[in-house]
Design a protein around this motif. Structure first.
Motif, short mmCIF file in Angstrom:
data_model
loop_
_atom_site.label_atom_id
_atom_site.label_comp_id
_atom_site.label_asym_id
_atom_site.label_seq_id
_atom_site.Cartn_x
_atom_site.Cartn_y
_atom_site.Cartn_z
N PRO A 129 -131.10 -59.43 2.72
CA PRO A 129 -131.41 -60.52 3.65
C PRO A 129 -130.48 -61.71 3.47
N VAL A 130 -129.96 -62.25 4.58
CA VAL A 130 -129.14 -63.46 4.55
C VAL A 130 -129.77 -64.49 5.48
N ALA A 131 -129.58 -65.76 5.18
CA ALA A 131 -130.13 -66.83 6.01
C ALA A 131 -129.37 -66.90 7.33
N ARG A 252 -141.33 -59.64 -5.93
CA ARG A 252 -140.41 -59.39 -7.04
C ARG A 252 -139.74 -58.03 -6.87
N SER A 253 -140.49 -57.03 -6.53
CA SER A 253 -139.94 -55.69 -6.35
C SER A 253 -138.89 -55.67 -5.25
N ALA A 254 -139.17 -56.35 -4.14
CA ALA A 254 -138.21 -56.39 -3.03
C ALA A 254 -136.95 -57.14 -3.42
N LEU A 255 -137.10 -58.24 -4.16
CA LEU A 255 -135.95 -59.04 -4.59
C LEU A 255 -135.05 -58.24 -5.52
N GLU A 284 -140.23 -65.44 2.05
CA GLU A 284 -138.99 -64.70 2.32
C GLU A 284 -137.87 -65.18 1.41
N PHE A 285 -136.95 -64.28 1.07
CA PHE A 285 -135.79 -64.67 0.28
C PHE A 285 -134.52 -64.31 1.05
N PHE A 286 -133.44 -65.08 0.74
CA PHE A 286 -132.16 -64.89 1.40
C PHE A 286 -131.04 -64.94 0.36
#
Length: 443
Positions: A129-131, A252-255, A284-286
């Motif tokens: 994922p990117v912002a 955490r798992s997704a990151l 969400e993380f980017f």
């Protein structure tokens, strides 16, 4: 295993690499500037070579002097530490062309991740994922205004070649975007020789979370947990902890999975860090950037995973398997003890008249670059030491940190230990529900 290593760095990180080299029976070679002749790292190495005056351009960034020192001492490998030449792809290439082993990722990976626009596009293609932001450099103010209208304000204006929190500014409307675009472009040209600028959505409340990755000799990439790095001043980290108190197990798992994909996308080898922004409101993380080197804050990962990451670096560079643990235990917090005042965080170098590390307290580790009688000069980064505290859980780590910070005695240069005492009593920090604006709210 590599038999000898030249450490192309200084201070605490040089001393830390030398410590592991000695434990493994690897001959260590330090290079030092005239200003650093009396520092512990130069005294503790098996051999030390003077490479130039205090100015980093004439010493720690002087590739010719460093390579000559490697040849002179018969070094087999070069460990760049962090900063200086650690993410210089040309230097990494020169090292291997001289028949030496580069303890880090290949020059191709450094190049791919060194340009933020290229890195962003590579990560998007890899499913990381990117912002929302621009895919190409924004060539003019007019194009920046047009792109910002599509992305939406506020906007982060970033130097494509920047790093370490440098070359970044926030624009809240068209007028501020025009001003910040020109300022960031000019700064980037002066500092990095590249005025390319990109735009990304700015998140007013965000956390900075990164993942330690390790590209192994067999070609696989593993993730060793995450580090919370949201205690910052001027976009530069002051305190890091692991694990992050912000993440659910699913997040955490997704990151971690995304960080592994990021490493695999550039055939990553050796130690590296995938940095991300985490929006706690949306969950969400980017992707932010990848640091193609060992991080300052690597000890918190070592504490919770029970691993020596420098040893892992040596093993990977030697083509050997590395024993990588998969389960983290406990909680670790690192405090960057800088020679700066604790209010405005302005540098305050000077001669050290008192230096007492709190090593007799439980769960405490200190990685220091100085000792009593040394002088902190204005020539380099203000970092003097890293205080790492480990506990069975976050609450115990915080209590141990309070005792350790209070017992750490430094006199001579200014230091930010009083700020850490204040931080450890701050309700927002102790609750774990904080973000990158915490320090500015405290000040």
């Amino acid at each position: 295993m590599i038999e000898s290593v030249l450490v192309a760095n200084r201070g605490e990180i040089a001393r830390r690499v030398i410590r592991t080299a000695k434990r493994l029976g690897i001959r260590s070679i330090a290079v030092y500037s005239e200003a650093d002749a009396d520092l512990p790292f130069a005294r503790e190495a098996d051999e030390a070579v003077l490479i130039g005056p205090a100015n980093p351009a004439e010493s720690y960034r002087n590739t010719e002097a460093i390579l000559n020192a490697a040849k002179q001492t018969g070094a087999q490998a070069i460990h760049p530490g962090y900063g200086f030449l650690s993410e210089n792809a040309d230097f990494a290439r020169m090292v291997t062309e001289h028949g030496l082993i580069w303890i880090g990722p290949g020059a191709e990976a450094i190049t791919a991740m060194g340009d933020k626009i290229n890195a962003r596009n590579l990560m998007a293609a890899a499913g990381v994922p990117v912002a929302p932001g621009t895919q190409d450099p924004v060539a003019s103010v007019e194009l920046a205004l047009q792109a910002a209208s599509d992305i939406g304000y506020p906007i982060m204006v970033k130097a494509a070649a920047g790093g370490g929190g440098m070359g970044m500014a926030v624009a809240t409307d068209e007028a501020s975007l025009e001003a910040e675009y020109e300022r960031v472009r000019g700064f980037a040209e002066r500092m990095f020789g590249d005025g390319s600028v990109l735009l990304e959505r700015y998140f007013p409340r965000v956390r900075h979370i990164e993942v330690q990755i390790l590209g192994l000799a067999d070609g696989s990439v593993v993730a060793l947990g995450e580090r919370e790095c949201s205690v910052q001043r001027r976009n530069q980290k002051l305190v890091e902890e692991s694990p992050s108190p912000a993440l659910t197990p699913e997040q955490r798992s997704a990151l971690l999975a995304a960080a592994v994909r990021a490493g695999e996308a550039v055939n990553y080898r050796n130690a590296g860090t995938v940095e991300c922004l985490f929006d706690p409101t949306a969950g969400e993380f980017f992707f932010l950037e990848m640091n193609t080197r060992l991080q300052v804050e690597h000890p918190v990962t070592e504490a919770v995973f029970g691993i020596d990451l420098v040893e892992a670096q040596f093993r990977v560079a030697s083509g050997l398997p590395a024993d990588v643990p998969t389960v983290a235990n406990g909680h670790a917090i690192e405090f960057r003890v800088n020679a700066e005042d604790p209010k405005r965080f302005l540098p305050g170098p000077g001669a050290i008249t008192t230096w007492v590390e709190p090593l007799d307290l439980p769960g405490v580790r200190v990685d220091s670059g100085y000792r009593e009688g040394n002088k902190v000069t204005p020539n380099y980064d203000s970092l003097m030491a890293k205080l790492i505290v480990f506990g069975a859980d976050r609450a115990e780590a915080i209590e141990r940190a309070k005792a350790a910070v209070a017992a750490f005695e430094i006199a001579g240069p200014k230091n930010n230990l009083p700020f850490f005492i204040e931080l450890l009593s701050n309700d927002e920090f102790t609750s774990g529900d904080y973000d990158t604006a915490l320090v500015s709210r405290m000040r």
